[in-house]
Write a protein that holds these residues in place. Structure first.
Motif, PDB file in Angstrom:
ATOM      1  N   ASP A  59     -33.767  59.679  93.789  1.00 23.74           N
ATOM      2  CA  ASP A  59     -33.043  58.451  93.676  1.00 23.74           C
ATOM      3  C   ASP A  59     -31.587  58.609  93.577  1.00 23.74           C
ATOM      4  O   ASP A  59     -30.620  57.928  94.165  1.00 23.74           O
ATOM      5  N   LYS A  60     -31.198  59.926  93.017  1.00 20.09           N
ATOM      6  CA  LYS A  60     -29.943  60.169  92.890  1.00 20.09           C
ATOM      7  C   LYS A  60     -29.630  61.638  93.524  1.00 20.09           C
ATOM      8  O   LYS A  60     -30.497  62.265  93.634  1.00 20.09           O
ATOM      9  N   ILE A  61     -28.352  61.764  93.877  1.00 19.59           N
ATOM     10  CA  ILE A  61     -28.091  63.159  94.678  1.00 19.59           C
ATOM     11  C   ILE A  61     -28.270  64.271  93.996  1.00 19.59           C
ATOM     12  O   ILE A  61     -28.810  65.415  94.295  1.00 19.59           O
ATOM     13  N   GLY A  62     -28.277  64.124  92.613  1.00 18.82           N
ATOM     14  CA  GLY A  62     -28.533  65.171  91.732  1.00 18.82           C
ATOM     15  C   GLY A  62     -30.230  65.651  91.518  1.00 18.82           C
ATOM     16  O   GLY A  62     -30.613  66.397  90.990  1.00 18.82           O
ATOM     17  N   ASP A  63     -31.031  64.558  92.148  1.00 21.01           N
ATOM     18  CA  ASP A  63     -32.273  64.592  92.070  1.00 21.01           C
ATOM     19  C   ASP A  63     -32.891  65.536  93.194  1.00 21.01           C
ATOM     20  O   ASP A  63     -34.016  65.900  93.292  1.00 21.01           O
ATOM     21  N   ARG A  64     -31.917  65.798  94.157  1.00 18.15           N
ATOM     22  CA  ARG A  64     -32.338  66.395  95.471  1.00 18.15           C
ATOM     23  C   ARG A  64     -32.786  67.809  95.264  1.00 18.15           C
ATOM     24  O   ARG A  64     -32.219  68.629  94.574  1.00 18.15           O
ATOM     25  N   ILE A  65     -34.054  68.010  95.976  1.00 22.63           N
ATOM     26  CA  ILE A  65     -34.761  69.668  95.877  1.00 22.63           C
ATOM     27  C   ILE A  65     -34.716  69.961  97.108  1.00 22.63           C
ATOM     28  O   ILE A  65     -35.476  69.156  98.074  1.00 22.63           O
ATOM     29  N   PHE A  66     -34.230  71.123  97.534  1.00 17.73           N
ATOM     30  CA  PHE A  66     -34.558  72.038  98.484  1.00 17.73           C
ATOM     31  C   PHE A  66     -35.916  72.884  98.377  1.00 17.73           C
ATOM     32  O   PHE A  66     -35.624  73.865  97.403  1.00 17.73           O
ATOM     33  N   LEU A  67     -36.798  72.754  99.161  1.00 18.34           N
ATOM     34  CA  LEU A  67     -37.680  73.792  98.941  1.00 18.34           C
ATOM     35  C   LEU A  67     -37.409  74.612 100.020  1.00 18.34           C
ATOM     36  O   LEU A  67     -37.077  74.419 101.250  1.00 18.34           O
ATOM     37  N   VAL A  68     -37.568  76.201  99.779  1.00 18.86           N
ATOM     38  CA  VAL A  68     -37.231  77.051 100.661  1.00 18.86           C
ATOM     39  C   VAL A  68     -38.013  78.281 100.715  1.00 18.86           C
ATOM     40  O   VAL A  68     -38.493  78.848  99.788  1.00 18.86           O
ATOM     41  N   PHE A  69     -38.564  78.636 102.064  1.00 21.78           N
ATOM     42  CA  PHE A  69     -39.337  79.621 102.161  1.00 21.78           C
ATOM     43  C   PHE A  69     -38.918  80.780 103.208  1.00 21.78           C
ATOM     44  O   PHE A  69     -38.270  80.311 104.409  1.00 21.78           O
ATOM     45  N   GLY A  70     -38.801  82.129 102.995  1.00 18.55           N
ATOM     46  CA  GLY A  70     -38.451  82.982 103.991  1.00 18.55           C
ATOM     47  C   GLY A  70     -39.162  84.388 103.674  1.00 18.55           C
ATOM     48  O   GLY A  70     -39.366  84.706 102.722  1.00 18.55           O
ATOM     49  N   SER A  71     -39.846  84.690 104.918  1.00 22.97           N
ATOM     50  CA  SER A  71     -40.707  85.788 104.942  1.00 22.97           C
ATOM     51  C   SER A  71     -40.161  87.052 104.522  1.00 22.97           C
ATOM     52  O   SER A  71     -40.661  88.078 104.111  1.00 22.97           O
ATOM     53  N   ASN A  72     -38.994  87.245 104.782  1.00 25.26           N
ATOM     54  CA  ASN A  72     -37.767  88.235 104.650  1.00 25.26           C
ATOM     55  C   ASN A  72     -36.469  87.700 104.268  1.00 25.26           C
ATOM     56  O   ASN A  72     -36.225  86.712 104.276  1.00 25.26           O
ATOM     57  N   ALA A  73     -35.750  88.921 104.017  1.00 24.96           N
ATOM     58  CA  ALA A  73     -34.180  88.603 103.246  1.00 24.96           C
ATOM     59  C   ALA A  73     -33.640  87.856 104.536  1.00 24.96           C
ATOM     60  O   ALA A  73     -32.691  86.797 104.421  1.00 24.96           O
ATOM     61  N   PRO A  74     -33.411  88.374 105.778  1.00 24.42           N
ATOM     62  CA  PRO A  74     -32.995  87.583 107.053  1.00 24.42           C
ATOM     63  C   PRO A  74     -33.563  86.016 107.002  1.00 24.42           C
ATOM     64  O   PRO A  74     -32.659  85.203 107.205  1.00 24.42           O
ATOM     65  N   ALA A  75     -34.709  85.927 107.050  1.00 21.74           N
ATOM     66  CA  ALA A  75     -35.184  84.497 107.037  1.00 21.74           C
ATOM     67  C   ALA A  75     -34.650  83.759 106.007  1.00 21.74           C
ATOM     68  O   ALA A  75     -34.500  82.461 106.427  1.00 21.74           O
ATOM     69  N   LEU A  76     -34.728  84.262 104.663  1.00 24.97           N
ATOM     70  CA  LEU A  76     -34.350  83.438 103.675  1.00 24.97           C
ATOM     71  C   LEU A  76     -32.792  83.003 103.614  1.00 24.97           C
ATOM     72  O   LEU A  76     -32.345  81.914 103.459  1.00 24.97           O
ATOM     73  N   ALA A  77     -31.908  84.197 104.151  1.00 31.99           N
ATOM     74  CA  ALA A  77     -30.573  83.685 104.226  1.00 31.99           C
ATOM     75  C   ALA A  77     -30.472  82.754 105.275  1.00 31.99           C
ATOM     76  O   ALA A  77     -29.604  81.805 105.103  1.00 31.99           O
ATOM     77  N   HIS A  78     -30.991  82.570 106.500  1.00 28.51           N
ATOM     78  CA  HIS A  78     -31.151  81.823 107.516  1.00 28.51           C
ATOM     79  C   HIS A  78     -31.474  80.269 106.897  1.00 28.51           C
ATOM     80  O   HIS A  78     -30.546  79.247 106.919  1.00 28.51           O
ATOM     81  N   GLU A  79     -32.381  80.018 105.939  1.00 31.34           N
ATOM     82  CA  GLU A  79     -32.914  78.935 105.479  1.00 31.34           C
ATOM     83  C   GLU A  79     -31.951  78.434 104.545  1.00 31.34           C
ATOM     84  O   GLU A  79     -31.502  77.247 104.369  1.00 31.34           O
ATOM     85  N   PHE A  80     -31.370  79.548 103.463  1.00 24.86           N
ATOM     86  CA  PHE A  80     -30.240  79.016 102.710  1.00 24.86           C
ATOM     87  C   PHE A  80     -29.167  78.373 103.329  1.00 24.86           C
ATOM     88  O   PHE A  80     -28.361  77.668 103.021  1.00 24.86           O
ATOM     89  N   ALA A  81     -28.768  79.149 104.525  1.00 22.82           N
ATOM     90  CA  ALA A  81     -27.671  78.530 105.376  1.00 22.82           C
ATOM     91  C   ALA A  81     -27.695  76.989 105.655  1.00 22.82           C
ATOM     92  O   ALA A  81     -26.687  76.367 105.672  1.00 22.82           O
ATOM     93  N   HIS A  82     -28.837  76.834 106.205  1.00 25.62           N
ATOM     94  CA  HIS A  82     -29.239  75.468 106.495  1.00 25.62           C
ATOM     95  C   HIS A  82     -28.871  74.443 105.437  1.00 25.62           C
ATOM     96  O   HIS A  82     -28.381  73.506 105.331  1.00 25.62           O
ATOM     97  N   VAL A  83     -29.341  74.946 104.148  1.00 25.96           N
ATOM     98  CA  VAL A  83     -29.132  74.179 102.896  1.00 25.96           C
ATOM     99  C   VAL A  83     -27.783  73.834 102.402  1.00 25.96           C
ATOM    100  O   VAL A  83     -27.345  72.928 102.243  1.00 25.96           O
ATOM    101  N   LEU A  84     -26.965  74.934 102.679  1.00 28.77           N
ATOM    102  CA  LEU A  84     -25.725  74.937 102.189  1.00 28.77           C
ATOM    103  C   LEU A  84     -24.648  74.223 103.192  1.00 28.77           C
ATOM    104  O   LEU A  84     -23.912  73.371 102.901  1.00 28.77           O
ATOM    105  N   LEU A  85     -25.296  74.119 104.759  1.00 31.48           N
ATOM    106  CA  LEU A  85     -24.612  73.171 105.482  1.00 31.48           C
ATOM    107  C   LEU A  85     -24.812  71.914 105.426  1.00 31.48           C
ATOM    108  O   LEU A  85     -23.861  71.030 105.093  1.00 31.48           O
TER     109      LEU A  85
END
Length: 111
Positions: A54-80
């Motif tokens: 309901d509020k921006i502070g309630d926002r949750i990003f679920l993130v999975f990465g099978s390895n460090a490069p995949a995790l960094a890739h997904e985190f980059a999407h989140v941060l963008l």
């Protein structure tokens, strides 16, 4: 929740739930949404899912990465998404806020 680590996006709004397996990602989604996980995922890849509250502070990003490069890739999407939400160009300041936050998430996600 087993297989999930909750990270703060401080100083930004919301949180990241790092899911260390796809099964953990599915369980976290089902727990929050009270619905079946709707995606087909590559177990050797990665995925992020934005769950709005309901509020921006309630926002949750679920993130999975099978390895460090995949995790960094997904985190980059989140941060963008986070940077777009606050009206900040991630290239500003030579990209330092973006890069700092990415490295901080990688450090905190480390098992």
């Amino acid at each position: 929740m087993k297989g999930v680590k909750k990270l703060s996006l401080r100083p930004y709004h919301g949180s990241v739930w790092v899911c260390y397996t796809l099964d953990a990602m599915r369980r976290a989604y089902k727990y929050i949404m009270r619905a079946a996980y709707p995606y087909e995922d590559d177990p050797d890849g990665g995925r992020f899912v934005l769950l709005e509250g309901d509020k921006i502070g309630d926002r949750i990003f679920l993130v999975f990465g099978s390895n460090a490069p995949a995790l960094a890739h997904e985190f980059a999407h989140v941060l963008l998404i986070v940077f777009r939400t606050i009206g900040h160009d991630p290239r500003q300041g030579d990209g330092e806020p973006f890069c700092y936050m990415l490295s901080q998430l990688m450090i905190e996600a480390d098992k």
